[in-house]
Every structure is written in C-alpha cells, then in structure tokens.
Design a protein around this motif. Sequence first.
Motif, PDB file in Angstrom:
ATOM      1  N   ASP A 118      -2.027   4.236  -2.257  1.00 12.61           N
ATOM      2  CA  ASP A 118      -0.838   4.276  -3.106  1.00 12.61           C
ATOM      3  C   ASP A 118       0.451   4.090  -2.302  1.00 12.61           C
ATOM      4  O   ASP A 118       1.540   4.429  -2.773  1.00 12.61           O
ATOM      5  CB  ASP A 118      -0.778   5.601  -3.872  1.00 12.61           C
ATOM      6  CG  ASP A 118      -0.802   6.813  -2.934  1.00 12.61           C
ATOM      7  OD1 ASP A 118      -1.133   6.626  -1.750  1.00 12.61           O
ATOM      8  OD2 ASP A 118      -0.493   7.931  -3.389  1.00 12.61           O
ATOM      9  N   GLY A 119       0.316   3.554  -1.079  1.00 12.39           N
ATOM     10  CA  GLY A 119       1.482   3.368  -0.219  1.00 12.39           C
ATOM     11  C   GLY A 119       2.302   2.161  -0.611  1.00 12.39           C
ATOM     12  O   GLY A 119       1.852   1.267  -1.343  1.00 12.39           O
ATOM     13  N   LEU A 120       3.512   2.112  -0.085  1.00 16.77           N
ATOM     14  CA  LEU A 120       4.433   1.025  -0.411  1.00 16.77           C
ATOM     15  C   LEU A 120       3.945  -0.304   0.148  1.00 16.77           C
ATOM     16  O   LEU A 120       4.059  -1.339  -0.518  1.00 16.77           O
ATOM     17  CB  LEU A 120       5.823   1.358   0.152  1.00 16.77           C
ATOM     18  CG  LEU A 120       6.914   0.306  -0.084  1.00 16.77           C
ATOM     19  CD1 LEU A 120       7.154   0.107  -1.571  1.00 16.77           C
ATOM     20  CD2 LEU A 120       8.197   0.707   0.636  1.00 16.77           C
ATOM     21  N   LYS A 123       1.214  -1.868  -2.027  1.00 14.50           N
ATOM     22  CA  LYS A 123       1.749  -2.333  -3.308  1.00 14.50           C
ATOM     23  C   LYS A 123       2.558  -3.607  -3.137  1.00 14.50           C
ATOM     24  O   LYS A 123       2.449  -4.543  -3.935  1.00 14.50           O
ATOM     25  CB  LYS A 123       2.614  -1.239  -3.927  1.00 14.50           C
ATOM     26  CG  LYS A 123       1.839  -0.007  -4.382  1.00 14.50           C
ATOM     27  CD  LYS A 123       2.773   1.026  -4.995  1.00 14.50           C
ATOM     28  CE  LYS A 123       2.006   2.260  -5.449  1.00 14.50           C
ATOM     29  NZ  LYS A 123       2.901   3.284  -6.038  1.00 14.50           N
ATOM     30  N   VAL A 124       3.364  -3.655  -2.072  1.00 14.70           N
ATOM     31  CA  VAL A 124       4.205  -4.832  -1.843  1.00 14.70           C
ATOM     32  C   VAL A 124       3.348  -6.055  -1.536  1.00 14.70           C
ATOM     33  O   VAL A 124       3.574  -7.146  -2.091  1.00 14.70           O
ATOM     34  CB  VAL A 124       5.200  -4.562  -0.707  1.00 14.70           C
ATOM     35  CG1 VAL A 124       5.899  -5.855  -0.287  1.00 14.70           C
ATOM     36  CG2 VAL A 124       6.223  -3.523  -1.131  1.00 14.70           C
TER      37      VAL A 124
END
Length: 311
Positions: A118-120, A123-124
């Motif tokens: 669920d880290g940035l 996701k990016v």
Amino acid sequence: MTAETVTAAAGVAPAAPAAAPVRPGSARRVLSWVAGHLGLLPFLLYTGVFLGAPVVMVAIGAFQDNDGAFTTENLTAAFADQFGRSFATSIELSALTAAAGAILGAILANAVLGAKPDGLLRKVVSSAAGVLANFGGVPLAFAFIATLGSIGIVTKALAGLGFDIYAGGFNLFTFTGLSIVYVYFQIPLMVIVFTPALEGMREQWREAAANLGATRAQYFRLIAVPVLLPPFLASTLLLFANAFSAYATAYALTTGVVPLVPIQIGSLVSGNVVADQQNLGKALGLGMVVVVALVMAIYAYLQKRASRWLS
C-alpha cells in the motif's frame, strides 16, 4: 400370456408409456444458461461485425485479382521485394523491442513488488504503467520529437554540454530511434502483464527450499525460473504482437522511411495502389493476421501451462 397379448386379443389398444417427468431443476438450468449467454449477444455481434467480417473479407480478397478470379499472385507479391523486406523489418523491430521491454519491465516489476503493498511507490508505478502502456500514436511521436528530435529539448541540452548525439550517428527517425520509442510503451505493458505472475510466487516455496538447505541461487534456478519462465515468454509474445501491429507511432515518426507492414498496408489502402494489384494490401493484412494468430496461440498455450502453478 402377457398383458400385451391379452389387451390385443380383446381389441383394446395398449396404453402409451408414460412420459418421463421433467425435473424442475433441469428446466431452471436451461433457462439460466440461456439467460446467462444472452448478455454475450451484443459482444458477439460487435466483434462479428467489426472484427470477424473484416478478417473474412481480407482473407477472401487476398486470393482474388481485380476481376474477382482466384489467384495467388497477391500472396507471392506480399512476401517479395519491398513488401518482403517490410515483413522482415517488422518482425525484427517487434522481436527486439519485445525482448528489451520484457527484460526491463520484469526487472522493474520485481523491484516494485519489493515495496510496501500500500506504499506510494507501488501505487505511482502501477498507475503510471497503466497510463503509459496506452500512450501511443501521434502524441507519443510528438513527445519524442520534442525531446530527442534534432532540435529537441534533451538534444539541445546535451549539445550545450558538448555531446552532440546526432553528430555521433544517432537519429530518432531511423530504425534505432523507432526502437527506443517502442520500448517506451513496451516496458509499462510488461509491468502490467507480468506483475500477477510475480505475485503468484508463494513465500512458502522459498521457505521450504531454505529449510531443505537450498541457497538463493538454487531456489532461483530450480524453482523461480521454471515457474516464471512460461509467463515471461507469454508476456514477451504479447509485447511482440503489440509492436507488430503498431501503426500510428511509426508512421508519424518516420513517415514511411522505415519499411513496416502496417505502413505498407496503410499506403495501399489510402490509394497508393500498385498497378493491377489492388488486393495486395489484403494479402499483406492476411500475412499479419497469420503471424499474430500464431503468436497468440503460443501465448495462450504458455498461459495455460503457467496457470497450473500460479493459479
């Protein structure tokens, strides 16, 4: 005497056998099957009109001359001279960019999976891959011209630092430049299609191998590679088909300088017809259909083989 003999002697017709009762469950299953497949009718109609019918027309036209008579001259011409070279160039470009995109995309996908779920970062990268995989055509060609063209931003910046890439032999509007552009959208597509295979690798397999005394190299060679090789090859084939059928990017970037089959077909369809060979474009299209069909058949086989472990 049997009962049938007695009734016949008395002139009474034997009773008809009772019909087998219809089980309500069977009727419900039939109705459920019909209702469930009714939703496929719009999709089947759409694909039949816009995909099936054109393929049939192309296949028929490839074996017809201008008068509609049967001939094989179109197919002979499609694989000879400049058109034969366009097939060779398209296959070479597709294989090269598929291999580069598959390797770099697999490395990127593996690196991203090492981040928090669920880290940035994850996701990016996932969002960017979904966008960039579909970023093609004229906008992509313009973006590279503005960046790496002869007067592009990066080209001018490097020239200001003393590195003139065009003087060194680089040219965006050649086979090499086109390969770089293709790899740009091949890498994110590989991230999308290969990430599920990496996620299917179970942690219990690594732990079991470690408990049995296997090193990381042995686990990678004896477990990870055999399991991931079929989906990796399948993803590579998908990238090959993606590059083989690309048209707008190559045409906008090279204006037909690099001979590719889609560009040749576009030229013939747009009116640049060779004398007495109006169906030559259909023959080239049939060749593309055959190549893509073979690639996708192998892709489906590899996907089915990979699903035994990764499902």
